[in-house]
Design a protein around this motif. Structure first.
Motif, PDB file in Angstrom:
ATOM      1  N   ALA A 146      38.488  13.599  41.836  1.00  0.00           N
ATOM      2  CA  ALA A 146      37.894  14.030  42.966  1.00  0.00           C
ATOM      3  C   ALA A 146      38.215  15.708  42.962  1.00  0.00           C
ATOM      4  O   ALA A 146      37.447  16.384  43.866  1.00  0.00           O
ATOM      5  CB  ALA A 146      38.377  13.366  44.115  1.00  0.00           C
ATOM      6  N   VAL A 147      39.107  16.129  42.146  1.00  0.00           N
ATOM      7  CA  VAL A 147      39.381  17.395  42.450  1.00  0.00           C
ATOM      8  C   VAL A 147      38.756  18.265  41.109  1.00  0.00           C
ATOM      9  O   VAL A 147      38.672  17.919  40.064  1.00  0.00           O
ATOM     10  CB  VAL A 147      41.099  17.677  41.937  1.00  0.00           C
ATOM     11  N   ASP A 148      38.199  19.502  41.652  1.00  0.00           N
ATOM     12  CA  ASP A 148      37.419  20.279  40.592  1.00  0.00           C
ATOM     13  C   ASP A 148      38.150  21.544  40.985  1.00  0.00           C
ATOM     14  O   ASP A 148      38.808  22.297  42.053  1.00  0.00           O
ATOM     15  CB  ASP A 148      36.075  20.637  41.294  1.00  0.00           C
ATOM     16  N   ILE A 149      38.486  22.354  39.724  1.00  0.00           N
ATOM     17  CA  ILE A 149      39.219  23.575  39.759  1.00  0.00           C
ATOM     18  C   ILE A 149      38.308  24.386  38.885  1.00  0.00           C
ATOM     19  O   ILE A 149      37.969  23.954  37.884  1.00  0.00           O
ATOM     20  CB  ILE A 149      40.674  23.502  38.993  1.00  0.00           C
ATOM     21  N   VAL A 150      38.100  25.869  39.402  1.00  0.00           N
ATOM     22  CA  VAL A 150      37.190  26.554  38.619  1.00  0.00           C
ATOM     23  C   VAL A 150      38.307  27.884  38.624  1.00  0.00           C
ATOM     24  O   VAL A 150      38.604  28.319  39.273  1.00  0.00           O
ATOM     25  CB  VAL A 150      35.995  27.115  39.619  1.00  0.00           C
ATOM     26  N   PHE A 151      38.391  28.146  37.160  1.00  0.00           N
ATOM     27  CA  PHE A 151      39.017  29.504  36.882  1.00  0.00           C
ATOM     28  C   PHE A 151      37.994  30.772  36.720  1.00  0.00           C
ATOM     29  O   PHE A 151      37.012  30.630  35.948  1.00  0.00           O
ATOM     30  CB  PHE A 151      39.660  29.241  35.531  1.00  0.00           C
ATOM     31  N   THR A 152      38.383  31.884  37.209  1.00  0.00           N
ATOM     32  CA  THR A 152      37.618  33.126  37.015  1.00  0.00           C
ATOM     33  C   THR A 152      38.576  34.134  36.303  1.00  0.00           C
ATOM     34  O   THR A 152      39.491  34.380  37.072  1.00  0.00           O
ATOM     35  CB  THR A 152      36.923  33.669  38.381  1.00  0.00           C
ATOM     36  N   ASP A 153      38.057  34.421  35.319  1.00  0.00           N
ATOM     37  CA  ASP A 153      38.885  35.549  34.776  1.00  0.00           C
ATOM     38  C   ASP A 153      38.129  36.932  35.068  1.00  0.00           C
ATOM     39  O   ASP A 153      37.226  37.224  35.213  1.00  0.00           O
ATOM     40  CB  ASP A 153      38.834  35.502  33.161  1.00  0.00           C
ATOM     41  N   VAL A 154      39.329  37.749  35.543  1.00  0.00           N
ATOM     42  CA  VAL A 154      39.188  38.959  36.180  1.00  0.00           C
ATOM     43  C   VAL A 154      39.737  40.129  35.266  1.00  0.00           C
ATOM     44  O   VAL A 154      40.862  40.062  35.349  1.00  0.00           O
ATOM     45  CB  VAL A 154      39.295  39.336  37.760  1.00  0.00           C
ATOM     46  N   LYS A 155      38.684  41.261  35.033  1.00  0.00           N
ATOM     47  CA  LYS A 155      39.629  42.296  34.212  1.00  0.00           C
ATOM     48  C   LYS A 155      40.362  43.127  35.254  1.00  0.00           C
ATOM     49  O   LYS A 155      40.004  43.099  36.381  1.00  0.00           O
ATOM     50  CB  LYS A 155      38.307  43.303  33.436  1.00  0.00           C
ATOM     51  N   ARG A 156      41.360  43.553  34.793  1.00  0.00           N
ATOM     52  CA  ARG A 156      42.115  44.330  35.360  1.00  0.00           C
ATOM     53  C   ARG A 156      41.615  45.585  36.350  1.00  0.00           C
ATOM     54  O   ARG A 156      41.887  46.177  37.220  1.00  0.00           O
ATOM     55  CB  ARG A 156      43.460  45.036  34.861  1.00  0.00           C
ATOM     56  N   GLU A 157      40.430  46.044  35.833  1.00  0.00           N
ATOM     57  CA  GLU A 157      39.577  47.082  36.079  1.00  0.00           C
ATOM     58  C   GLU A 157      38.785  46.831  37.281  1.00  0.00           C
ATOM     59  O   GLU A 157      38.479  47.668  38.159  1.00  0.00           O
ATOM     60  CB  GLU A 157      38.818  47.830  35.201  1.00  0.00           C
ATOM     61  N   ASN A 158      38.828  45.209  37.568  1.00  0.00           N
ATOM     62  CA  ASN A 158      38.020  44.845  38.682  1.00  0.00           C
ATOM     63  C   ASN A 158      38.806  44.494  39.663  1.00  0.00           C
ATOM     64  O   ASN A 158      38.454  43.576  40.667  1.00  0.00           O
ATOM     65  CB  ASN A 158      36.927  43.922  38.007  1.00  0.00           C
ATOM     66  N   TRP A 159      40.143  44.649  39.898  1.00  0.00           N
ATOM     67  CA  TRP A 159      41.085  44.113  40.696  1.00  0.00           C
ATOM     68  C   TRP A 159      41.915  45.254  41.339  1.00  0.00           C
ATOM     69  O   TRP A 159      42.682  45.971  40.384  1.00  0.00           O
ATOM     70  CB  TRP A 159      41.811  43.158  39.930  1.00  0.00           C
ATOM     71  N   ALA A 160      41.941  45.385  42.435  1.00  0.00           N
ATOM     72  CA  ALA A 160      42.561  46.340  43.234  1.00  0.00           C
ATOM     73  C   ALA A 160      43.923  45.766  44.319  1.00  0.00           C
ATOM     74  O   ALA A 160      43.397  44.776  44.896  1.00  0.00           O
ATOM     75  CB  ALA A 160      41.929  47.555  43.654  1.00  0.00           C
ATOM     76  N   THR A 161      45.035  46.296  44.509  1.00  0.00           N
ATOM     77  CA  THR A 161      45.884  46.044  45.355  1.00  0.00           C
ATOM     78  C   THR A 161      46.469  47.245  45.950  1.00  0.00           C
ATOM     79  O   THR A 161      46.861  48.115  45.294  1.00  0.00           O
ATOM     80  CB  THR A 161      47.031  45.278  44.731  1.00  0.00           C
ATOM     81  N   ALA A 162      46.512  47.346  47.315  1.00  0.00           N
ATOM     82  CA  ALA A 162      46.733  48.757  47.859  1.00  0.00           C
ATOM     83  C   ALA A 162      46.026  49.846  47.492  1.00  0.00           C
ATOM     84  O   ALA A 162      46.604  50.956  47.597  1.00  0.00           O
ATOM     85  CB  ALA A 162      48.445  48.689  47.831  1.00  0.00           C
ATOM     86  N   GLY A 163      44.973  49.688  47.118  1.00  0.00           N
ATOM     87  CA  GLY A 163      43.816  50.781  46.888  1.00  0.00           C
ATOM     88  C   GLY A 163      44.048  51.279  45.253  1.00  0.00           C
ATOM     89  O   GLY A 163      43.519  52.483  44.979  1.00  0.00           O
ATOM     90  N   VAL A 164      44.979  50.759  44.750  1.00  0.00           N
ATOM     91  CA  VAL A 164      45.214  50.918  43.130  1.00  0.00           C
ATOM     92  C   VAL A 164      44.676  49.926  42.268  1.00  0.00           C
ATOM     93  O   VAL A 164      44.999  48.550  42.437  1.00  0.00           O
ATOM     94  CB  VAL A 164      46.642  51.129  42.872  1.00  0.00           C
ATOM     95  N   LEU A 165      43.782  50.282  41.265  1.00  0.00           N
ATOM     96  CA  LEU A 165      43.290  49.360  40.187  1.00  0.00           C
ATOM     97  C   LEU A 165      44.567  48.870  39.450  1.00  0.00           C
ATOM     98  O   LEU A 165      45.257  49.672  39.228  1.00  0.00           O
ATOM     99  CB  LEU A 165      42.232  49.962  39.514  1.00  0.00           C
ATOM    100  N   TRP A 166      44.473  47.535  39.136  1.00  0.00           N
ATOM    101  CA  TRP A 166      45.547  47.172  38.308  1.00  0.00           C
ATOM    102  C   TRP A 166      45.408  47.644  36.774  1.00  0.00           C
ATOM    103  O   TRP A 166      46.456  47.847  36.283  1.00  0.00           O
ATOM    104  CB  TRP A 166      45.484  45.499  38.330  1.00  0.00           C
ATOM    105  N   SER A 167      44.331  48.111  36.443  1.00  0.00           N
ATOM    106  CA  SER A 167      44.254  48.927  35.300  1.00  0.00           C
ATOM    107  C   SER A 167      45.036  50.160  35.261  1.00  0.00           C
ATOM    108  O   SER A 167      45.367  50.879  34.176  1.00  0.00           O
ATOM    109  CB  SER A 167      42.754  49.178  34.598  1.00  0.00           C
ATOM    110  N   ASP A 168      45.140  50.821  36.149  1.00  0.00           N
ATOM    111  CA  ASP A 168      45.890  52.120  36.401  1.00  0.00           C
ATOM    112  C   ASP A 168      47.363  51.998  36.810  1.00  0.00           C
ATOM    113  O   ASP A 168      48.157  52.973  36.807  1.00  0.00           O
ATOM    114  CB  ASP A 168      45.225  52.698  37.715  1.00  0.00           C
TER     115      ASP A 168
END
Length: 61
Positions: free
Chosen positions: A38-60
């Motif tokens: 009954a359990v479905d899991i979907v993994f989404t791979d995200v490039k570091r350039e498309n993810w930011a924390t506290a206004g800073v891209l992880w690629s930076d």
């Protein structure tokens, strides 16, 4: 049926995803009282350039 969405930085090996899928399924079944099929899991791979924390891209970082 629980559906779990997991976003991860791109590049994780399939073995890691497999292990996480098994662990998440086991815990979802324990907590929710459902069966593994009954359990479905979907993994989404995200490039570091498309993810930011506290206004800073992880690629930076």
């Amino acid at each position: 049926m629980p559906s779990i969405n997991v976003q991860l930085f791109d590049g994780r090996p399939v073995e890691i995803k497999r292990e996480l899928a098994q662990a998440l399924t086991k815990e979802a079944c324990r907590v929710l009282g459902c069966t593994p099929d009954a359990v479905d899991i979907v993994f989404t791979d995200v490039k570091r350039e498309n993810w930011a924390t506290a206004g800073v891209l992880w690629s930076d970082k």
